[in-house]
Enzyme design. Sequence first.
Site, PDB file in Angstrom:
ATOM      1  N   GLY A 109       0.804  -1.219   0.000  1.00 59.05           N
ATOM      2  CA  GLY A 109       0.000   0.000   0.000  1.00 59.05           C
ATOM      3  C   GLY A 109       0.840   1.273   0.000  1.00 59.05           C
ATOM      4  O   GLY A 109       0.437   2.292  -0.566  1.00 59.05           O
ATOM      5  N   ASN A 110       2.040   1.203   0.605  1.00 59.14           N
ATOM      6  CA  ASN A 110       2.848   2.428   0.712  1.00 59.14           C
ATOM      7  C   ASN A 110       3.513   2.808  -0.616  1.00 59.14           C
ATOM      8  O   ASN A 110       4.111   3.874  -0.721  1.00 59.14           O
ATOM      9  CB  ASN A 110       3.896   2.283   1.804  1.00 59.14           C
ATOM     10  CG  ASN A 110       4.958   1.307   1.422  1.00 59.14           C
ATOM     11  OD1 ASN A 110       4.669   0.143   1.179  1.00 59.14           O
ATOM     12  ND2 ASN A 110       6.174   1.780   1.316  1.00 59.14           N
ATOM     13  N   LYS A 158     -10.145  -8.968   9.400  1.00 59.84           N
ATOM     14  CA  LYS A 158      -9.336  -7.947   8.728  1.00 59.84           C
ATOM     15  C   LYS A 158      -9.995  -6.564   8.857  1.00 59.84           C
ATOM     16  O   LYS A 158     -11.074  -6.327   8.325  1.00 59.84           O
ATOM     17  CB  LYS A 158      -9.188  -8.310   7.250  1.00 59.84           C
ATOM     18  CG  LYS A 158      -8.159  -7.443   6.544  1.00 59.84           C
ATOM     19  CD  LYS A 158      -7.937  -7.912   5.129  1.00 59.84           C
ATOM     20  CE  LYS A 158      -6.986  -7.015   4.372  1.00 59.84           C
ATOM     21  NZ  LYS A 158      -5.593  -7.195   4.706  1.00 59.84           N
ATOM     22  N   LYS A 218      -3.368  -9.582  -0.215  1.00 58.83           N
ATOM     23  CA  LYS A 218      -2.739  -9.450  -1.539  1.00 58.83           C
ATOM     24  C   LYS A 218      -1.453 -10.263  -1.658  1.00 58.83           C
ATOM     25  O   LYS A 218      -1.095 -10.696  -2.752  1.00 58.83           O
ATOM     26  CB  LYS A 218      -2.509  -7.980  -1.895  1.00 58.83           C
ATOM     27  CG  LYS A 218      -1.373  -7.288  -1.159  1.00 58.83           C
ATOM     28  CD  LYS A 218      -0.210  -6.981  -2.054  1.00 58.83           C
ATOM     29  CE  LYS A 218       0.896  -6.224  -1.384  1.00 58.83           C
ATOM     30  NZ  LYS A 218       1.226  -6.406   0.013  1.00 58.83           N
ATOM     31  N   LYS A 239       3.207 -12.037   4.510  1.00 57.81           N
ATOM     32  CA  LYS A 239       4.286 -11.929   3.513  1.00 57.81           C
ATOM     33  C   LYS A 239       5.215 -13.139   3.608  1.00 57.81           C
ATOM     34  O   LYS A 239       5.574 -13.741   2.602  1.00 57.81           O
ATOM     35  CB  LYS A 239       5.108 -10.640   3.728  1.00 57.81           C
ATOM     36  CG  LYS A 239       4.316  -9.397   3.430  1.00 57.81           C
ATOM     37  CD  LYS A 239       5.181  -8.161   3.560  1.00 57.81           C
ATOM     38  CE  LYS A 239       4.357  -6.911   3.725  1.00 57.81           C
ATOM     39  NZ  LYS A 239       3.204  -6.765   2.836  1.00 57.81           N
TER      40      LYS A 239
HETATM   41  P1  ADP Z   1       2.195  -3.562   2.831  1.00 59.68           P
HETATM   42  O1  ADP Z   1       1.300  -2.400   2.592  1.00 59.68           O
HETATM   43  O2  ADP Z   1       3.474  -3.485   2.070  1.00 59.68           O
HETATM   44  O3  ADP Z   1       1.529  -4.897   2.718  1.00 59.68           O
HETATM   45  P2  ADP Z   1       2.189  -3.960   5.726  1.00 59.68           P
HETATM   46  O4  ADP Z   1       2.010  -2.793   6.640  1.00 59.68           O
HETATM   47  O5  ADP Z   1       1.060  -4.906   5.555  1.00 59.68           O
HETATM   48  O6  ADP Z   1       2.696  -3.377   4.338  1.00 59.68           O
HETATM   49  O7  ADP Z   1       3.459  -4.812   6.196  1.00 59.68           O
HETATM   50  C1  ADP Z   1       4.712  -4.205   6.440  1.00 59.68           C
HETATM   51  C2  ADP Z   1       4.861  -3.906   7.925  1.00 59.68           C
HETATM   52  O8  ADP Z   1       5.090  -5.110   8.660  1.00 59.68           O
HETATM   53  C3  ADP Z   1       6.050  -3.056   8.296  1.00 59.68           C
HETATM   54  O9  ADP Z   1       5.797  -1.685   8.132  1.00 59.68           O
HETATM   55  C4  ADP Z   1       6.262  -3.431   9.770  1.00 59.68           C
HETATM   56  O10 ADP Z   1       5.709  -2.446  10.619  1.00 59.68           O
HETATM   57  C5  ADP Z   1       5.477  -4.723   9.965  1.00 59.68           C
HETATM   58  N1  ADP Z   1       6.202  -5.824  10.609  1.00 59.68           N
HETATM   59  C6  ADP Z   1       5.644  -6.647  11.541  1.00 59.68           C
HETATM   60  N2  ADP Z   1       6.508  -7.574  11.947  1.00 59.68           N
HETATM   61  C7  ADP Z   1       7.660  -7.367  11.266  1.00 59.68           C
HETATM   62  C8  ADP Z   1       8.929  -8.024  11.241  1.00 59.68           C
HETATM   63  N3  ADP Z   1       9.182  -9.095  12.003  1.00 59.68           N
HETATM   64  N4  ADP Z   1       9.892  -7.542  10.408  1.00 59.68           N
HETATM   65  C9  ADP Z   1       9.654  -6.464   9.640  1.00 59.68           C
HETATM   66  N5  ADP Z   1       8.461  -5.794   9.614  1.00 59.68           N
HETATM   67  C10 ADP Z   1       7.469  -6.243  10.414  1.00 59.68           C
HETATM   68 MG    MG Z   2      -0.160  -5.626   3.911  1.00 55.56          MG
END
Ligand code: ADP
Ligand code: MG
Length: 315
Positions: A19-20, A137, A216, A278
């Site tokens: 999303g970013n 969610k 996603k 992820k």
């Molecule tokens: P996207 O929009 O790319 O899907 P998300 O916010 O869903 O992003 O996922 C990325 C976030 O996951 C990071 O900004 C971080 O805050 C979080 N996060 C949680 N646990 C971890 C981890 N173990 N290592 C790195 N990031 C983490």
């Molecule tokens: Mg996400």
Amino acid sequence: MKTRERNYTKELLLVALGGNALIRKGQSGTIEEQFQNLSVPLRQIARLSKQYKIIITHGNGPQVGNLLLQQECCDATPRLPLEILVAQTQGQIGYMIESTLDNELMKLGLDVEQYFVTLLSYVVVDENDPAFKNPSKPIGPVFSEETAASLPYRTIMTPKGFRRVVASPKPITIVEKREIKKLIDLGFIVIACGGGGIPVIRDGRAFEGVDAVIDKDLASAKLGEEVGADIFLIATDVVGVAISYGRPNQKFLRTLTLAQAATFMQEGEFSSGSMSPKVEAAMQFLQKGGKRAVIASIEHIEKAVAGEAGTEIIK
Ligand code: ADP
Ligand code: MG
């Protein structure tokens, strides 16, 4: 003929944009900001298209949340269900990705030979998926406790306040997988599975949309498996996967084996709804025959493909 022959020997790279890539933390998300942000990944993807066949998938969290808020704000027109809003975000974000990609290809002199297309994508889910009984969610705007109690749908308390929760069932298959494969083989960059795909259940031989939002990253892993992607790159707002994330002893990892990933997952190192899907998606992609899976920052897409940045999940 030459271009086509070259295309057959290229590896297939699937890039999942978080999303970013569109709205960064702290921004309100104006259209100008979203276009500006998109140039960072798409400049790199345009360069990579010289060496790789490419599929782009993307999230839609903030955008679908905004559309949902617009439904709540206006009584003059009928409210639209979530499946329709997901379809709308595939169109709006697909358009933004396409036009930014076109600009970046043009700067490289590649716009004439490199074709691209955005494809509406449905993703089949199981109507008996336990996620439907336990919506988890959070999406859309934040409400006060009082407002939340008056809403016709389920909300939960999140760190930001009360938010609507929807089911997030597992993706079973991407309906357009054959079309996507065909377009890739013809040399198109394909933008697909936006927002995790429009969630549908099978109704006999037909499909019916459902109120849900598919993750996603998991939808991208499924698409990667079904079209035989070689490399799966998850581009997000951190440089990779960390252990002890957010604590003083936080450590970003350059590699993570499947066995380590499973252990860390059990130990709760990855937050659900962000890093956990992820890592799970990367693991599934490799277990289903994918060659490489990397989780990296949106700024480091090229470096991550070159093996110089991000966290690579290895077998
Ligand atoms: P996207 O929009 O790319 O899907 P998300 O916010 O869903 O992003 O996922 C990325 C976030 O996951 C990071 O900004 C971080 O805050 C979080 N996060 C949680 N646990 C971890 C981890 N173990 N290592 C790195 N990031 C983490
Ligand atoms: Mg996400």
